[in-house]
Every structure is written in C-alpha cells, then in structure tokens.
Design a protein around this motif. Structure first.
Motif, PDB file in Angstrom:
ATOM      1  N   VAL A  30       0.839  -1.196   0.000  1.00 48.43           N
ATOM      2  CA  VAL A  30       0.000   0.000   0.000  1.00 48.43           C
ATOM      3  C   VAL A  30       0.875   1.249   0.000  1.00 48.43           C
ATOM      4  O   VAL A  30       2.016   1.218   0.459  1.00 48.43           O
ATOM      5  CB  VAL A  30      -0.965   0.033   1.217  1.00 48.43           C
ATOM      6  CG1 VAL A  30      -1.973  -1.089   1.157  1.00 48.43           C
ATOM      7  CG2 VAL A  30      -0.208   0.011   2.531  1.00 48.43           C
ATOM      8  N   ARG A  31       0.329   2.328  -0.525  1.00 46.34           N
ATOM      9  CA  ARG A  31       1.022   3.618  -0.501  1.00 46.34           C
ATOM     10  C   ARG A  31       0.202   4.568   0.357  1.00 46.34           C
ATOM     11  O   ARG A  31      -0.962   4.835   0.066  1.00 46.34           O
ATOM     12  CB  ARG A  31       1.206   4.176  -1.904  1.00 46.34           C
ATOM     13  CG  ARG A  31       1.966   5.499  -1.901  1.00 46.34           C
ATOM     14  CD  ARG A  31       2.327   5.985  -3.272  1.00 46.34           C
ATOM     15  NE  ARG A  31       3.234   5.115  -3.991  1.00 46.34           N
ATOM     16  CZ  ARG A  31       4.561   5.109  -3.834  1.00 46.34           C
ATOM     17  NH1 ARG A  31       5.126   5.902  -2.949  1.00 46.34           N
ATOM     18  NH2 ARG A  31       5.315   4.300  -4.538  1.00 46.34           N
ATOM     19  N   LEU A  32       0.830   5.068   1.416  1.00 50.39           N
ATOM     20  CA  LEU A  32       0.185   5.998   2.351  1.00 50.39           C
ATOM     21  C   LEU A  32       1.034   7.266   2.421  1.00 50.39           C
ATOM     22  O   LEU A  32       1.549   7.624   3.478  1.00 50.39           O
ATOM     23  CB  LEU A  32       0.075   5.360   3.739  1.00 50.39           C
ATOM     24  CG  LEU A  32      -0.675   4.037   3.813  1.00 50.39           C
ATOM     25  CD1 LEU A  32      -0.572   3.454   5.207  1.00 50.39           C
ATOM     26  CD2 LEU A  32      -2.115   4.208   3.398  1.00 50.39           C
ATOM     27  N   ASP A  33       1.182   7.950   1.295  1.00 48.93           N
ATOM     28  CA  ASP A  33       2.134   9.054   1.213  1.00 48.93           C
ATOM     29  C   ASP A  33       1.558  10.425   1.574  1.00 48.93           C
ATOM     30  O   ASP A  33       2.208  11.437   1.380  1.00 48.93           O
ATOM     31  CB  ASP A  33       2.776   9.088  -0.178  1.00 48.93           C
ATOM     32  CG  ASP A  33       1.757   9.100  -1.303  1.00 48.93           C
ATOM     33  OD1 ASP A  33       0.542   9.027  -1.012  1.00 48.93           O
ATOM     34  OD2 ASP A  33       2.174   9.166  -2.470  1.00 48.93           O
ATOM     35  N   LYS A  38      -4.331   9.901   3.669  1.00 52.98           N
ATOM     36  CA  LYS A  38      -4.323   8.462   3.384  1.00 52.98           C
ATOM     37  C   LYS A  38      -4.068   7.659   4.655  1.00 52.98           C
ATOM     38  O   LYS A  38      -4.679   6.615   4.868  1.00 52.98           O
ATOM     39  CB  LYS A  38      -3.278   8.124   2.318  1.00 52.98           C
ATOM     40  CG  LYS A  38      -3.674   8.560   0.933  1.00 52.98           C
ATOM     41  CD  LYS A  38      -2.604   8.178  -0.075  1.00 52.98           C
ATOM     42  CE  LYS A  38      -2.962   8.624  -1.470  1.00 52.98           C
ATOM     43  NZ  LYS A  38      -1.905   8.264  -2.445  1.00 52.98           N
ATOM     44  N   ASN A  98      -7.252   7.808   6.757  1.00 51.88           N
ATOM     45  CA  ASN A  98      -8.303   6.987   6.148  1.00 51.88           C
ATOM     46  C   ASN A  98      -8.049   5.502   6.351  1.00 51.88           C
ATOM     47  O   ASN A  98      -8.978   4.748   6.648  1.00 51.88           O
ATOM     48  CB  ASN A  98      -8.444   7.311   4.658  1.00 51.88           C
ATOM     49  CG  ASN A  98      -9.015   8.691   4.411  1.00 51.88           C
ATOM     50  OD1 ASN A  98      -9.649   9.286   5.275  1.00 51.88           O
ATOM     51  ND2 ASN A  98      -8.771   9.213   3.227  1.00 51.88           N
ATOM     52  N   LEU A  99      -6.809   5.057   6.191  1.00 50.76           N
ATOM     53  CA  LEU A  99      -6.512   3.639   6.397  1.00 50.76           C
ATOM     54  C   LEU A  99      -6.789   3.238   7.845  1.00 50.76           C
ATOM     55  O   LEU A  99      -7.389   2.191   8.098  1.00 50.76           O
ATOM     56  CB  LEU A  99      -5.068   3.299   6.034  1.00 50.76           C
ATOM     57  CG  LEU A  99      -4.776   1.810   6.226  1.00 50.76           C
ATOM     58  CD1 LEU A  99      -5.238   1.017   5.012  1.00 50.76           C
ATOM     59  CD2 LEU A  99      -3.328   1.549   6.504  1.00 50.76           C
ATOM     60  N   PRO A 139       6.273   2.701  -0.578  1.00 49.12           N
ATOM     61  CA  PRO A 139       5.205   1.734  -0.280  1.00 49.12           C
ATOM     62  C   PRO A 139       5.494   0.923   0.988  1.00 49.12           C
ATOM     63  O   PRO A 139       6.652   0.639   1.314  1.00 49.12           O
ATOM     64  CB  PRO A 139       5.204   0.820  -1.513  1.00 49.12           C
ATOM     65  CG  PRO A 139       5.808   1.637  -2.594  1.00 49.12           C
ATOM     66  CD  PRO A 139       6.825   2.514  -1.911  1.00 49.12           C
ATOM     67  N   ILE A 158      -9.577  -1.104   0.830  1.00 46.38           N
ATOM     68  CA  ILE A 158      -8.242  -0.504   0.692  1.00 46.38           C
ATOM     69  C   ILE A 158      -7.769  -0.458  -0.764  1.00 46.38           C
ATOM     70  O   ILE A 158      -6.614  -0.113  -1.019  1.00 46.38           O
ATOM     71  CB  ILE A 158      -7.199  -1.214   1.571  1.00 46.38           C
ATOM     72  CG1 ILE A 158      -7.010  -2.673   1.153  1.00 46.38           C
ATOM     73  CG2 ILE A 158      -7.548  -1.081   3.043  1.00 46.38           C
ATOM     74  CD1 ILE A 158      -5.789  -3.334   1.762  1.00 46.38           C
ATOM     75  N   TYR A 188      -5.544   2.307  -2.077  1.00 48.10           N
ATOM     76  CA  TYR A 188      -4.208   2.450  -1.502  1.00 48.10           C
ATOM     77  C   TYR A 188      -3.218   1.408  -2.023  1.00 48.10           C
ATOM     78  O   TYR A 188      -2.025   1.508  -1.764  1.00 48.10           O
ATOM     79  CB  TYR A 188      -4.295   2.347   0.027  1.00 48.10           C
ATOM     80  CG  TYR A 188      -5.308   3.307   0.585  1.00 48.10           C
ATOM     81  CD1 TYR A 188      -5.036   4.662   0.665  1.00 48.10           C
ATOM     82  CD2 TYR A 188      -6.562   2.862   0.984  1.00 48.10           C
ATOM     83  CE1 TYR A 188      -5.985   5.553   1.133  1.00 48.10           C
ATOM     84  CE2 TYR A 188      -7.516   3.746   1.458  1.00 48.10           C
ATOM     85  CZ  TYR A 188      -7.219   5.092   1.526  1.00 48.10           C
ATOM     86  OH  TYR A 188      -8.150   5.973   1.973  1.00 48.10           O
ATOM     87  N   LYS A 189      -3.719   0.415  -2.727  1.00 47.62           N
ATOM     88  CA  LYS A 189      -2.848  -0.658  -3.214  1.00 47.62           C
ATOM     89  C   LYS A 189      -1.878  -0.121  -4.256  1.00 47.62           C
ATOM     90  O   LYS A 189      -2.207   0.732  -5.060  1.00 47.62           O
ATOM     91  CB  LYS A 189      -3.669  -1.801  -3.818  1.00 47.62           C
ATOM     92  CG  LYS A 189      -4.445  -2.582  -2.807  1.00 47.62           C
ATOM     93  CD  LYS A 189      -5.175  -3.718  -3.492  1.00 47.62           C
ATOM     94  CE  LYS A 189      -6.065  -4.484  -2.546  1.00 47.62           C
ATOM     95  NZ  LYS A 189      -6.827  -5.518  -3.248  1.00 47.62           N
TER      96      LYS A 189
END
Length: 79
Positions: free
Chosen positions: A9-12, A16, A19-20, A56, A74, A77-78
């Motif tokens: 997942v990318r939580l940049d 994000k 939300n995750l 990631p 999710i 975010y993948k």
C-alpha cells in the motif's frame, strides 16, 4: 498456523494514513504495516508516522475473515 495476507500500500499523505486507520480500526483482527525491519500496528496513527511513508509499505492482515472485509476497502491504496 495462521494465514497472513500481505498487500503493498502507498500511504504518502496524512489523509491516506488517517483513512486507512479509520478503515481497519473497526475490523476485528490484527493489521501490521511493515517497512524494512520495522513493524507497527496499522490501527496506530502514531505508529504509522514513525515509518517512512514516502515509499510503499507492506500491510499484513492476520486472518482470512479480516482480509475479506478490508481488501475491497483498501483498493485505492494498493500499489
């Protein structure tokens, strides 16, 4: 032996990350985020911000029922 589902997942951004955490927090089960040798609880905003979110991260979902619930949520975010 427990099945672990792994997904990149990318939580940049801060949004994000928030939300995750909002997605996984109400779901029973353990969720971890892995970056290199560091592992944090994916339900912990402070834990996630201790990681390098510019790259990631690997999300580990520690049971099948939790994975089935969270995977469609999710999708954005993948990696």
């Amino acid at each position: 032996m427990q099945n672990v589902t792994k997904v990149m997942v990318r939580l940049d951004t801060i949004d994000k990350v928030k939300n995750l955490v909002a997605i996984v927090s109400p779901i029973d089960g353990d969720f971890d985020l892995v970056s290199d040798r560091y592992v944090v609880d994916a339900k912990s905003i402070m834990g996630i911000f201790s990681l390098d979110i510019s790259k990631p991260l690997e999300l580990h979902i520690h049971n099948v029922a939790s994975a089935e619930k969270v995977m469609p949520l999710i999708e954005p975010y993948k990696v």
